[in-house]
Write a protein that holds these residues in place. Structure first.
Motif, short mmCIF file in Angstrom:
data_model
loop_
_atom_site.label_atom_id
_atom_site.label_comp_id
_atom_site.label_asym_id
_atom_site.label_seq_id
_atom_site.Cartn_x
_atom_site.Cartn_y
_atom_site.Cartn_z
N HIS A 1 0.80 -1.19 -0.06
CA HIS A 1 -0.12 -0.16 0.11
C HIS A 1 0.89 1.47 -0.22
O HIS A 1 2.07 1.17 0.52
N LEU B 1 -5.99 5.32 6.44
CA LEU B 1 -6.09 4.11 7.42
C LEU B 1 -5.61 4.47 8.80
O LEU B 1 -6.11 4.26 9.68
N TYR C 1 -2.94 5.41 1.13
CA TYR C 1 -3.78 4.37 1.50
C TYR C 1 -3.44 4.57 3.18
O TYR C 1 -4.17 4.43 4.11
N HIS D 1 -8.60 6.60 10.11
CA HIS D 1 -9.38 5.38 10.84
C HIS D 1 -8.89 4.76 12.00
O HIS D 1 -9.44 4.80 13.12
N GLU D 2 -7.97 4.05 11.91
CA GLU D 2 -7.22 3.35 13.12
C GLU D 2 -7.05 4.26 14.37
O GLU D 2 -7.40 3.97 15.57
#
Length: 739
Positions: free
Chosen positions: A585, A593, A589, A596-597
């Motif tokens: 990735h 991510l 990306y 989000h995490e």
């Protein structure tokens, strides 16, 4: 007429008579006067800050004589015939005073001056005391033409620099390289302000010498800031830290020096020698950086270096003159500033023109690509519309096909779409018997996946299947499956009824219907193969057989179009989030991510660890083995990283030789343990390129974890980056944990 000889001096300040007149200016033959080699810095100063100078005015045919002095250090009073004829600055009761600015002076002298003694009372707590520069007697009418003539170049260069500064400032919000244009604007503004403020013509515009000295100081102090910023732009990989330290240091000094001077803590005059030493050090450092990398410079960079060298020489010579290391003369610093400014303008214009040309070509390419893609989509949409019109006339199968297509269009994955097709084929193609095959990953064989009706067996593998031809546009239409030649199975169908049929009519071919996704100008991609047995009823009615076959082919064509769209979405998503070299990735990306995490960890309080990984000495590796070998190492390290962590851990390539691993639910110790296993595996790995061993590779790692290293997981990347820099500074090939 220059007055360079005949000066006398005495240190200290004169006593004053009851009438307030200084006794030393009374014209007596006081033995305290000594012969001076010149009017600047006579010998024996010691701790003295007061000085008296006198000179017998020479003969000459003067109508309106004046004494012209380039500059006085620092304040002075002129006496002629026992009376004050000129005053610069203000003396207090102790014979001292504050700095009043460096400017030229025109002291009016009365007629009949030959033989008269001119006295000058001076005070300076600066390193120099006395008269600096030109000291001459001339006609008053010649002063203004002399100033205009000597400062004509200064005014032209200053106007040009200030105009350039304004134009560059206007470009800052309009261009992507705003910092570059900002540094050019700052340099042009600094150079223009300094040249104008230090020119004799400035006093003709506004007779405020101290104000002009402050402006000159600001311009002079800002020059190395702008120079370092411009060099940092043109040499982004060469001495960046030193360049940044230089302009930050000069910025801090400029603010402190001017601020303390305005507050009365220090004299503005005393800030210049310190700055000259700082500037000289900076010039040496900048020169060292450029000398170290001169072999790798481009044409534009060589032009930058040449103009920088010219300007630096002018600045150094001006320093030597200002501090008395070289006899006084007018150093044309404005020519050095003009050379550097013109070089920056030429390079910037060339760079701008090149960038615009590239952008124009890129826009034209993108427009062509968009036009082609639009045309392709229009062709596909037109075909879909035509087929939809034809399928509207069909029976229940058409409705079933429509439902299938609706399901596929709501699918975002090509694998899920193929699973749906395989599940719907028995209903959609009943009462025909058939089988669904998918291509093998490692070879050209087709592997059995599904068949109908129950009890019918097809071969597990189809071999000698022709590859799909390149898709071509013929008369505006894509090649249809009917243009593929049916083939015979190498193995018979394993069922008695069908075996009997095959025995009775061995020459009747099965229908081989490939599900190929067309890709213009490229080889079509085969996603599946449908093998059908027409059956006895269709064999007896050839026209219906052909109509049924064409109907199925049209249906497959519609399905292929939908799959082409899904496949295109998959490819675009892959290109958007995947690094093209390593297959990992990419940064985009990772950013999504990570956000989000981080939000999940912050909301639930779950641990979240992040590891920054940098391949040690990768630039030297590329220089030694070449970039192709470097790509082999990057790919190999990426493959090793991808196999060294849990399935829920995500490995991304940030760029260059930097990788990052995001470990949800892992603590710092757990992350470090996995990194240790990975580095051990890397130490055992061997890399080869074109038969040549590339040796072993080591990496430096920085680990940061939430909540162990902070209350906000969004700061993990910066903490891990700092830990990585500590690892590299400590000798590389090690793992550092965040603070």
């Amino acid at each position: 007429m220059p007055l360079t000889q005949g000066w006398e001096y005495r240190w200290g300040d004169s006593p004053f008579g009851t009438d307030g007149a200084p006794r030393w200016a009374a014209g007596s033959d006081d033995p305290g006067w000594q012969e001076a080699p010149g009017p600047l810095n006579p010998p024996g100063r010691g701790s003295h800050d007061n000085l008296w100078l006198r000179i017998a005015l020479p003969d000459g045919e003067w109508r309106e004589p004046v004494l012209f002095i380039s500059s006085i250090n620092l304040i002075a009073e002129a006496y002629l015939g026992g009376k004050v004829v000129y005053r610069h600055g203000q003396f207090d009761g102790d014979g001292k005073g504050r700095f009043a600015g460096w400017t030229w002076h025109s002291i009016a002298l009365s007629e009949g001056i030959p033989g008269k003694l001119l006295y000058l009372r001076l005070f300076s707590d600066y390193k120099d005391i006395g008269l600096w520069g030109e000291v001459s007697i001339m006609e008053q009418a010649d002063v203004l033409p002399r100033i205009l003539k000597s400062t004509r170049g200064d005014l032209i260069v200053s106007a040009f620099c200030l105009l350039l500064a304004a134009l560059a400032a206007l470009m800052v919000p309009l261009q992507r390289e705003s910092l570059h244009f900002g540094s050019i604007s700052l340099f042009a503004l600094s150079a223009g302000t300094m040249v104008l403020a230090e020119s004799d013509a400035s006093q003709l515009l506004l007779a405020r010498p101290l104000l002009w000295d402050y402006l000159a100081a600001l311009g002079y102090f800002s020059l190395p800031i702008a120079m370092a910023l411009m060099l940092e732009h043109w040499f982004p990989t060469k001495g960046t830290r030193i360049l940044r330290a230089i302009w930050l240091g000069h910025l801090g000094y400029a603010i402190a020096a001017v601020g303390l001077s305005l507050a009365g803590v220090v004299s503005l005059a005393d800030t210049f020698p310190v700055f000259d030493a700082l500037l000289l050090t900076s010039l040496i450092l900048l020169t060292g950086i450029l000398v170290l990398h001169h072999r790798t410079l481009t044409t534009n960079q060589r032009l930058v270096v040449s103009s920088y060298a010219v300007f630096a020489i002018f600045l150094v010579v001006d320093m030597l003159v200002a501090h008395g290391f070289v006899d006084w003369y007018m150093v044309p610093v404005h020519l050095g500033a003009l050379a550097f400014t013109l070089a920056m303008v030429i390079i910037s214009l060339r760079h701008y023109v090149s960038s615009q040309r590239e952008l124009t070509h890129l826009n034209a390419f993108l427009e062509r690509e968009i036009a082609e893609r639009t045309h392709e989509l229009a062709v596909l949409a037109e075909q879909e519309g035509q087929r939809a019109t034809q399928l509207a006339l069909e029976n229940r199968k058409t409705h079933e096909l429509g439902n299938l297509i609706d399901r596929l269009q709501r699918t975002g994955s090509i694998d899920i779409a193929l699973d749906i097709i395989a599940g719907e084929l028995p209903t959609l193609l009943s009462p025909l018997a058939g089988a669904f095959y998918r291509p093998a990953v490692s070879n050209d064989r087709l592997l059995f996946e599904h068949s109908w009706p129950d009890g019918v067996h097809f071969p597990a593998i189809l071999e000698d299947v022709p590859k799909p031809a390149e898709t071509e546009l013929q008369n505006g239409s894509l090649v249809t499956p009917s243009q593929h030649i049916p083939i015979m199975l190498r193995q018979p169908i394993v069922r008695s009824a069908y075996r009997q049929q095959q025995d009775a009519n061995a020459s009747a071919p099965l229908w081989y219907l490939p599900l190929d996704v067309p890709r213009p100008h490229r080889e079509s991609r085969r996603l599946a193969v449908l093998v059908l047995q027409p059956g006895e009823s269709l064999d007896e009615r050839p026209s219906q057989r052909e109509q049924t076959r064409r109907f199925i082919e049209r249906g497959l064509s519609r399905v292929a179009l939908v799959l082409a769209g899904i496949l295109l979405q998959d490819e675009l998503a892959t290109l958007s989030y995947q690094d093209g070299l390593t297959g990992l990735h990419n940064r985009r990306y990772f950013d999504e991510l990570m956000a989000h995490e981080a939000a999940i960890s912050l909301r639930k309080g779950n641990p979240l660890s992040l590891v920054m990984i940098d391949i040690d000495h990768f630039k030297h590796f590329n220089d030694r083995f070449g970039h192709a070998a470097g790509d082999v190492v990057l790919t190999g390290v990426g493959r090793l990283l991808a196999g060294s962590f849990r399935e829920i851990d995500v490995v991304c390539r940030l760029g260059g030789e930097e990788f990052v691993v995001l470990l949800p639910g892992a603590t710092a110790d757990e992350a470090k343990a996995r990194i240790v296993d990975m580095t051990n595996a890397l130490a055992r790995a061997a890399f080869h390129h074109e038969g040549e061993s590339l040796g072993t590779i080591s990496v430096s790692c920085g680990v940061a974890s939430f909540p162990h290293h902070g209350n906000d997981p969004r700061g993990l990347l910066a903490q891990a980056d700092r830990a990585l820099y500590r690892a590299k500074a400590a000798g590389r090939a090690r793992i550092e944990i965040g603070d």
